[in-house]
Design a protein around this motif. Structure first.
Motif, PDB file in Angstrom:
ATOM      1  N   GLU A 166       0.829  -1.203   0.000  1.00  0.00           N
ATOM      2  CA  GLU A 166       0.000   0.000   0.000  1.00  0.00           C
ATOM      3  C   GLU A 166       0.865   1.256   0.000  1.00  0.00           C
ATOM      4  OE1 GLU A 166      -2.567  -0.311   3.352  1.00  0.00           O
ATOM      5  OE2 GLU A 166      -3.945  -1.726   2.371  1.00  0.00           O
ATOM      6  N   LEU A 167       1.943   1.228   0.753  1.00  0.00           N
ATOM      7  CA  LEU A 167       2.857   2.361   0.804  1.00  0.00           C
ATOM      8  C   LEU A 167       3.519   2.577  -0.552  1.00  0.00           C
ATOM      9  CD1 LEU A 167       4.157   4.466   2.737  1.00  0.00           C
ATOM     10  CD2 LEU A 167       5.945   2.784   3.190  1.00  0.00           C
ATOM     11  N   LEU A 168       3.887   1.497  -1.187  1.00  0.00           N
ATOM     12  CA  LEU A 168       4.537   1.567  -2.500  1.00  0.00           C
ATOM     13  C   LEU A 168       3.582   2.107  -3.557  1.00  0.00           C
ATOM     14  CD1 LEU A 168       7.177   0.861  -4.012  1.00  0.00           C
ATOM     15  CD2 LEU A 168       6.216  -1.403  -4.440  1.00  0.00           C
ATOM     16  N   ALA A 169       2.339   1.693  -3.489  1.00  0.00           N
ATOM     17  CA  ALA A 169       1.355   2.151  -4.476  1.00  0.00           C
ATOM     18  C   ALA A 169       0.870   3.568  -4.206  1.00  0.00           C
ATOM     19  CB  ALA A 169       0.164   1.194  -4.489  1.00  0.00           C
ATOM     20  N   GLY A 170       0.913   3.969  -2.957  1.00  0.00           N
ATOM     21  CA  GLY A 170       0.352   5.271  -2.605  1.00  0.00           C
ATOM     22  C   GLY A 170       1.249   6.452  -2.886  1.00  0.00           C
ATOM     23  N   ASP A 171       2.536   6.308  -2.694  1.00  0.00           N
ATOM     24  CA  ASP A 171       3.448   7.446  -2.858  1.00  0.00           C
ATOM     25  C   ASP A 171       4.815   6.933  -3.302  1.00  0.00           C
ATOM     26  OD1 ASP A 171       5.011   9.723  -2.718  1.00  0.00           O
ATOM     27  OD2 ASP A 171       4.067  10.440  -0.871  1.00  0.00           O
ATOM     28  N   PRO A 172       5.205   7.217  -4.552  1.00  0.00           N
ATOM     29  CA  PRO A 172       6.505   6.756  -5.060  1.00  0.00           C
ATOM     30  C   PRO A 172       7.686   7.271  -4.254  1.00  0.00           C
ATOM     31  CG  PRO A 172       5.093   7.515  -6.854  1.00  0.00           C
ATOM     32  CD  PRO A 172       4.429   7.918  -5.585  1.00  0.00           C
ATOM     33  N   ASP A 173       7.505   8.370  -3.544  1.00  0.00           N
ATOM     34  CA  ASP A 173       8.606   8.935  -2.752  1.00  0.00           C
ATOM     35  C   ASP A 173       9.014   8.003  -1.604  1.00  0.00           C
ATOM     36  OD1 ASP A 173       8.626  11.165  -4.350  1.00  0.00           O
ATOM     37  OD2 ASP A 173       7.357  12.358  -3.022  1.00  0.00           O
ATOM     38  N   PHE A 174       8.116   7.106  -1.241  1.00  0.00           N
ATOM     39  CA  PHE A 174       8.408   6.166  -0.146  1.00  0.00           C
ATOM     40  C   PHE A 174       8.849   4.800  -0.673  1.00  0.00           C
ATOM     41  CE2 PHE A 174       5.564   9.198   1.962  1.00  0.00           C
ATOM     42  CZ  PHE A 174       6.267   9.451   3.126  1.00  0.00           C
ATOM     43  N   ARG A 175       9.296   4.775  -1.921  1.00  0.00           N
ATOM     44  CA  ARG A 175       9.662   3.499  -2.535  1.00  0.00           C
ATOM     45  C   ARG A 175      10.744   2.766  -1.736  1.00  0.00           C
ATOM     46  NH1 ARG A 175       9.695   0.516  -7.156  1.00  0.00           N
ATOM     47  NH2 ARG A 175      11.635  -0.605  -7.591  1.00  0.00           N
ATOM     48  N   ASP A 176      11.809   3.461  -1.352  1.00  0.00           N
ATOM     49  CA  ASP A 176      12.898   2.805  -0.625  1.00  0.00           C
ATOM     50  C   ASP A 176      12.423   2.257   0.717  1.00  0.00           C
ATOM     51  OD1 ASP A 176      14.602   3.371  -2.681  1.00  0.00           O
ATOM     52  OD2 ASP A 176      15.525   5.120  -1.723  1.00  0.00           O
ATOM     53  N   GLU A 177      11.613   3.058   1.424  1.00  0.00           N
ATOM     54  CA  GLU A 177      11.093   2.620   2.720  1.00  0.00           C
ATOM     55  C   GLU A 177      10.169   1.410   2.542  1.00  0.00           C
ATOM     56  OE1 GLU A 177       8.349   4.348   6.396  1.00  0.00           O
ATOM     57  OE2 GLU A 177       9.212   5.719   4.916  1.00  0.00           O
ATOM     58  N   ALA A 178       9.333   1.461   1.494  1.00  0.00           N
ATOM     59  CA  ALA A 178       8.412   0.362   1.243  1.00  0.00           C
ATOM     60  C   ALA A 178       9.159  -0.919   0.875  1.00  0.00           C
ATOM     61  CB  ALA A 178       7.445   0.744   0.117  1.00  0.00           C
TER      62      ALA A 178
ATOM     63  N   LYS B   4      12.165  -1.795   1.787  1.00  0.00           N
ATOM     64  CA  LYS B   4      12.791  -2.327   2.996  1.00  0.00           C
ATOM     65  C   LYS B   4      11.779  -3.104   3.831  1.00  0.00           C
ATOM     66  CE  LYS B   4      16.425   1.182   3.520  1.00  0.00           C
ATOM     67  NZ  LYS B   4      16.921   2.299   4.375  1.00  0.00           N
ATOM     68  N   LEU B   5      10.562  -2.532   3.949  1.00  0.00           N
ATOM     69  CA  LEU B   5       9.513  -3.195   4.715  1.00  0.00           C
ATOM     70  C   LEU B   5       9.111  -4.507   4.054  1.00  0.00           C
ATOM     71  CD1 LEU B   5       7.461  -3.205   7.026  1.00  0.00           C
ATOM     72  CD2 LEU B   5       5.938  -1.828   5.582  1.00  0.00           C
ATOM     73  N   LEU B   6       8.979  -4.503   2.729  1.00  0.00           N
ATOM     74  CA  LEU B   6       8.608  -5.713   2.003  1.00  0.00           C
ATOM     75  C   LEU B   6       9.681  -6.790   2.125  1.00  0.00           C
ATOM     76  CD1 LEU B   6       7.083  -4.143  -1.243  1.00  0.00           C
ATOM     77  CD2 LEU B   6       5.865  -5.517   0.456  1.00  0.00           C
ATOM     78  N   THR B   7      10.938  -6.388   1.986  1.00  0.00           N
ATOM     79  CA  THR B   7      12.039  -7.350   2.062  1.00  0.00           C
ATOM     80  C   THR B   7      12.118  -7.987   3.444  1.00  0.00           C
ATOM     81  OG1 THR B   7      13.322  -6.133   0.399  1.00  0.00           O
ATOM     82  CG2 THR B   7      14.527  -7.652   1.821  1.00  0.00           C
ATOM     83  N   HIS B   8      12.023  -7.150   4.476  1.00  0.00           N
ATOM     84  CA  HIS B   8      12.094  -7.667   5.855  1.00  0.00           C
ATOM     85  C   HIS B   8      10.914  -8.580   6.162  1.00  0.00           C
ATOM     86  CE1 HIS B   8      12.756  -7.790  10.191  1.00  0.00           C
ATOM     87  NE2 HIS B   8      11.469  -7.492  10.338  1.00  0.00           N
ATOM     88  N   SER B   9       9.709  -8.179   5.749  1.00  0.00           N
ATOM     89  CA  SER B   9       8.510  -8.954   6.072  1.00  0.00           C
ATOM     90  C   SER B   9       8.483 -10.276   5.321  1.00  0.00           C
ATOM     91  CB  SER B   9       7.259  -8.131   5.750  1.00  0.00           C
ATOM     92  OG  SER B   9       7.237  -6.932   6.494  1.00  0.00           O
ATOM     93  N   ALA B  10       8.904 -10.264   4.043  1.00  0.00           N
ATOM     94  CA  ALA B  10       8.948 -11.504   3.280  1.00  0.00           C
ATOM     95  C   ALA B  10       9.947 -12.479   3.890  1.00  0.00           C
ATOM     96  CB  ALA B  10       9.308 -11.214   1.826  1.00  0.00           C
TER      97      ALA B  10
END
Length: 211
Positions: free
Chosen positions: A30-42, A44-50
């Motif tokens: 949702e973060l990745l789709a909502g605001d491209p500026d948060f791509r790096d943060e998103a 990191k969250l996806l990688t850690h959670s997966a």
């Protein structure tokens, strides 16, 4: 009905273990789709959670899955490696005895993982867990020791661990010791609980004398 109730409680436990990292993956998307500026943060969250989901699934498959095939062939040392990885971001430290891991009978991996989970149930505030083979030569077994700030092992926990309870009376907290007791029985043995103080306990598995 008893087995159905036990199965449903185990399924609920599995969902509980996986819901948090899966929800984090959804948040990352949702973060990745909502605001491209948060791509790096998103990312990191996806990688850690997966990675968290994969880590938990690997452990839970060995703990609750079939005891045949690769799971049964794993050594106790490999089981401890799985447990350390599973609890790497948690409040529990899993340690091995200084010697004797190679003496543990084959096929005890699944039981060892579930004994570790039983100890965590009795140490809700976290602590140190040690598991290894018993020193009994005529009755091979395992012993799991826990040390923590406060032991929580009431009478219902003990009765589930020794399979002296109606499965319909089990709940999400006590399904783990009850499942472990059934697993011990399938290995032709039984479990015994000892609380040495308010901060230490041990769970012992021994094979039946006639087997």
């Amino acid at each position: 009905m008893n087995d159905l109730h036990l199965t449903s409680l185990l399924c609920a436990r599995l969902c509980h273990e996986l819901v948090s990292p899966i929800a984090a993956i959804n948040n990352g998307l949702e973060l990745l789709a909502g605001d491209p500026d948060f791509r790096d943060e998103a990312m990191k969250l996806l990688t850690h959670s997966a990675s968290e989901v994969a880590r938990r699934l690997q452990f839970l498959r060995s703990a609750y899955g079939t005891a045949s095939g690769s799971v049964a062939d794993q050594s106790l040392e490999e089981a401890l490696g799985l447990a350390r990885t599973f609890f790497s971001d948690e409040k529990y430290e899993v340690i091995a005895p200084s010697a004797g891991l190679e003496d543990a009978p084959k096929g005890y991996t699944q039981l060892a993982l579930n004994l570790i989970l039983c100890v965590t149930e009795a140490l809700p505030r976290g602590g140190r867990i040690e598991i290894g083979p018993t020193q009994s030569l005529d009755r091979p077994g395992l012993i799991a020791r826990g040390h923590g700030a406060k032991i929580k092992a009431d009478e219902q926990f003990r009765r589930c661990l020794t399979d002296e309870i109606n499965p319909l009376d089990a709940d999400p907290r006590t399904v783990q010791p009850l499942f472990t007791a059934r697993l011990a029985a399938s290995l032709r043995g039984s479990l015994r609980l000892a609380t040495n103080s308010e901060t230490a306990l041990e769970i012992v598995f021994l094979r039946n004398r006639n087997d």
